[in-house]
Design an enzyme around this catalytic site. Structure first.
Site, PDB file in Angstrom:
ATOM      1  N   SER A 255       0.820  -1.202   0.000  1.00  0.00           N
ATOM      2  CA  SER A 255       0.000   0.000   0.000  1.00  0.00           C
ATOM      3  C   SER A 255       0.860   1.261   0.000  1.00  0.00           C
ATOM      4  CB  SER A 255      -0.929  -0.067   1.213  1.00  0.00           C
ATOM      5  OG  SER A 255      -2.057   0.706   0.980  1.00  0.00           O
ATOM      6  N   LYS A 259       4.197   2.094  -2.410  1.00  0.00           N
ATOM      7  CA  LYS A 259       4.612   3.293  -3.155  1.00  0.00           C
ATOM      8  C   LYS A 259       6.057   3.589  -2.747  1.00  0.00           C
ATOM      9  CE  LYS A 259       0.007   5.266  -1.943  1.00  0.00           C
ATOM     10  NZ  LYS A 259      -0.957   4.588  -2.729  1.00  0.00           N
ATOM     11  N   TRP A 346      -9.910   0.329  -5.391  1.00  0.00           N
ATOM     12  CA  TRP A 346      -9.388   1.654  -5.016  1.00  0.00           C
ATOM     13  C   TRP A 346      -7.968   1.847  -5.561  1.00  0.00           C
ATOM     14  CZ3 TRP A 346     -11.010   6.155  -3.647  1.00  0.00           C
ATOM     15  CH2 TRP A 346     -10.262   7.020  -2.852  1.00  0.00           C
ATOM     16  N   HIS A 396      -7.611  -5.701  -0.125  1.00  0.00           N
ATOM     17  CA  HIS A 396      -6.371  -4.947   0.060  1.00  0.00           C
ATOM     18  C   HIS A 396      -5.645  -5.492   1.292  1.00  0.00           C
ATOM     19  CE1 HIS A 396      -3.980  -1.287  -0.345  1.00  0.00           C
ATOM     20  NE2 HIS A 396      -4.137  -1.053   0.949  1.00  0.00           N
TER      21      HIS A 396
HETATM   22  C1  GTR Z   1      -5.410   4.521   1.647  1.00  0.00           C
HETATM   23  C2  GTR Z   1      -4.820   5.313   0.531  1.00  0.00           C
HETATM   24  C3  GTR Z   1      -4.071   4.421  -0.383  1.00  0.00           C
HETATM   25  C4  GTR Z   1      -3.184   3.430   0.331  1.00  0.00           C
HETATM   26  C5  GTR Z   1      -3.738   2.960   1.644  1.00  0.00           C
HETATM   27  C6  GTR Z   1      -2.746   2.373   2.654  1.00  0.00           C
HETATM   28  O1  GTR Z   1      -6.174   5.287   2.497  1.00  0.00           O
HETATM   29  O2  GTR Z   1      -5.861   5.968  -0.125  1.00  0.00           O
HETATM   30  O3  GTR Z   1      -3.347   5.194  -1.321  1.00  0.00           O
HETATM   31  O4  GTR Z   1      -1.925   3.953   0.510  1.00  0.00           O
HETATM   32  O5  GTR Z   1      -4.353   3.972   2.359  1.00  0.00           O
HETATM   33  O6  GTR Z   1      -1.580   2.722   2.675  1.00  0.00           O
HETATM   34  O7  GTR Z   1      -3.189   1.573   3.464  1.00  0.00           O
END
Ligand code: GTR
Length: 415
Positions: A255, A259, A346, A396
Site C-alpha cells: 500500500s 509506493k 481503489w 487490500h
Molecule cells: C489509503 C490510501 C491508499 C493506500 C492505503 C494504505 O487510504 O488511499 O493510497 O496507501 O491507504 O496505505 O493503506
C-alpha cells in the site's frame, strides 16, 4: 501552509469521494508519456542512452511527484548499534538482531529500530527488507522483540494501539509476515517501523527525519520520500551485516509502503529486486486512468506524502510529465514484481497491470523479458519474467499467497 490547504478543502472531500470512478467505460482518454523518448524528443537507442534517460526520469519523478531529497540527507549516513542478539530464534533456525540506527545526538533526529532475522549458520542470505505499519513487535509474537514506543497510527475506531502498555499488540500483524516460511526458504527478513522515520500525519514536517533536514521546499520530499530514504539507510547497514547479503536485497512494501518501496528501488540501484504489493495511486497504478483513488484525492487526503508540486496536477493530469509505467521502468534491468487484489479497486488493479506491462519496454533493451501478457491474468496466477505480476483474489492486504509468489520470484532471481 499545507495544513491550511487541507482545512479549506475539507468540506469538498465528500464531493470528491463520491466521484471515484470504478467504471472502465468512464476511464478518460489519455496519452501516456513515452518511456524511451528523451524530453528533447530524441529516442533511446542503446543501454547508454537509457542510463541517461533513466536519470532524466528520476529527476522528473523527484521534481514533480515524490520530491527531491535535500542534499544534506543524501550525504547523511546513520550510526548503527546492535542492541540485542538472540541466537536461537525460531527453535534455533534463525538469529534475531535488533539494531538501532541513529543520528548524531545534537541533530534531534529520531532513533530507528531495525529487526534483522536471518537464517542460522551464518553466510549472508538474500533478504526481504520492508516497513511495517504498527511496530516491529507486531510482526511476530516473540516477547523478546522490543515493544515500540513511537507514534502509532490510530486504528479504525480511533484507538492508538501498539505502545508499551499494549503488550497484547504483539504479533497482531503476523499474518502479513510469514517469518518462519521466509527463513525456511533461505531468506532473511529485515523490518523497520515506518513511524520511526516519519510519523504518518500532516504536522507541517516538524517531526521525524524532516526535523533534522529542515522544512521541505516546494519541490522537496514529503513522507514517502523520507520513508524511502530510510530504506536506503537500512541498506547501508545491511552492507555491514553478516547475516545478510546486501547485494541480494529485495525491497518490499504494501500500500503506501508499496509506493515507498517502488520509489526507494527507483532511486537506489543497490536494491536487487523490488516488490509493490497493492500500491495503487502514486505507486504502480497509472495516474492518468483516474480509476479508484485519483491524484487529486490522494493529495487532498494525504497532503504530506508527496511534494507540494504534485497537487498542481490534480485537475490536469495531461500536464504531469511522468506516469507510473515509467517508475516501473526505472527498476530495469533488476527484477520487479507488482501485485494487485481483485477487491482492491481503489488501487486500480488494471492500472497496476498496465504500468508493469508497459514499463517492461525497458527490460527489452537489455535482452530481458518483462511482462509480456496481452491481457490481465485470471486471479491467483503469477506471470511474467523479470517483471512479475499477479492479481490475487480478495481484499487490500498481504497474504500467504502474495508471499508464496514473492518467494518464488526472489528464489528465481536472487538465489
Ligand atoms: C489509503 C490510501 C491508499 C493506500 C492505503 C494504505 O487510504 O488511499 O493510497 O496507501 O491507504 O496505505 O493503506
Amino acid at each position: 501552509m499545507k495544513k491550511v490547504f487541507v482545512l479549506l478543502l475539507a468540506p469538498l472531500q465528500i464531493a470528491v469521494a463520491s466521484e471515484a470512478n470504478y467504471d472502465e467505460a468512464k476511464v478518460p482518454d489519455y496519452v501516456l508519456p513515452e518511456i524511451m523518448t528523451f524530453e528533447s524528443g530524441e529516442q533511446v537507442e542503446s543501454i547508454d542512452d537509457w542510463k541517461q534517460r533513466r536519470s532524466e526520469l528520476l529527476a522528473l519523478f523527484s521534481a514533480h511527484v515524490y520530491g527531491e531529497v535535500p542534499k544534506l540527507a543524501e550525504e547523511t549516513r546513520l550510526q548503527s548499534r546492535v542492541t540485542r542478539e538472540v541466537a536461537g530464534f525460531l527453535d534455533g533456525k534463525a538469529v534475531l538482531k535488533e539494531v538501532d540506527l541513529t543520528f548524531p545526538e545534537e541533530s534531534g533526529g529520531p532513533a530507528i529500530q531495525m529487526l534483522v532475522i536471518s537464517p542460522s549458520g551464518g553466510g549472508g542470505a538474500p533478504a526481504f527488507l520492508g516497513y511495517n505499519f504498527r511496530g516491529n513487535h507486531t510482526i511476530h509474537s516473540d516477547p523478546r522483540i522490543t515493544l515500540s514506543e513511537a507514534w502509532m497510527r490510530p486504528d479504525k475506531e480511533g484507538r492508538v494501539v501498539g505502545n508499551r502498555s499494549m503488550e497484547k499488540s504483539r504479533g497482531t500483524s503476523a499474518n502479513r509476515w510469514p517469518v518462519e516460511k521466509i527463513i525456511d526458504r533461505g531468506f532473511a527478513l529485515v523490518v523497520m517501523y515506518y513511524g520511526d522515520i516519519d510519523p504518518d500525519f500532516d504536522d507541517g514536517f516538524e517531526n521525524g527525519v524532516h526535523r533534522v533536514f529542515g522544512q521541505p521546499e516546494e519541490a522537496q520530499w514529503g513522507s514517502i520520500g523520507a520513508w524511502a530514504w530510510g530504506l536506503r539507510r537500512a541498506l547501508d547497514y545491511l552492507e555491514e551485516e553478516d547475516g545478510v547479503d546486501a547485494a541480494r536485497v529485495a525491497v518490499f512494501g504494501h500500500s503506501r509502503l508499496g509506493k515507498t518501496s517502488l520509489w526507494a528501488g527507483a532511486q537506489d540501484e543497490r536494491f536487487a529486486l523490488v516488490i509493490s504489493n497493492n500500491s495503487g495511486c502514486g505507486g504502480a497504478a497509472l495516474s492518468r486512468r483516474a480509476f479508484g483513488e485519483t491524484v487529486k484525492r490522494i493529495n487532498t487526503n494525504f497532503p504530506h506524502w508527496f511534494n507540494d508540486r504534485f497537487p498542481s496536477y490534480d485537475d490536469d493530469l495531461d500536464a504531469l510529465p511522468v506516469d507510473q509505467h515509467q517508475l516501473i521502468a526505472l527498476m530495469a534491468p533488476r527484477p520487479v514484481y507488482v501485485a494487485s487484489a481483485t477487491e482492491d479497486e481503489w488501487a486500480d488493479p488494471r492500472g497496476e497491470f498496465l504500468a508493469a506491462k508497459l514499463g517492461s519496454e525497458a527490460w527489452a533493451l537489455y535482452g530481458k523479458r518483462g511482462l509480456e501478457a496481452g491481457k490481465m491474468p485470471p486471479p491467483n496466477q503469477s506471470i511474467g519474467d523479470s517483471v512479475g505480476y499477479h492479481l490475487r483474489e480478495g481484499k487490500h492486504d498481504v497474504t500467504d499467497f502474495d508471499w508464496e509468489c514473492y518467494l518464488d520470484f526472489a528464489e528465481r532471481h536472487l538465489q
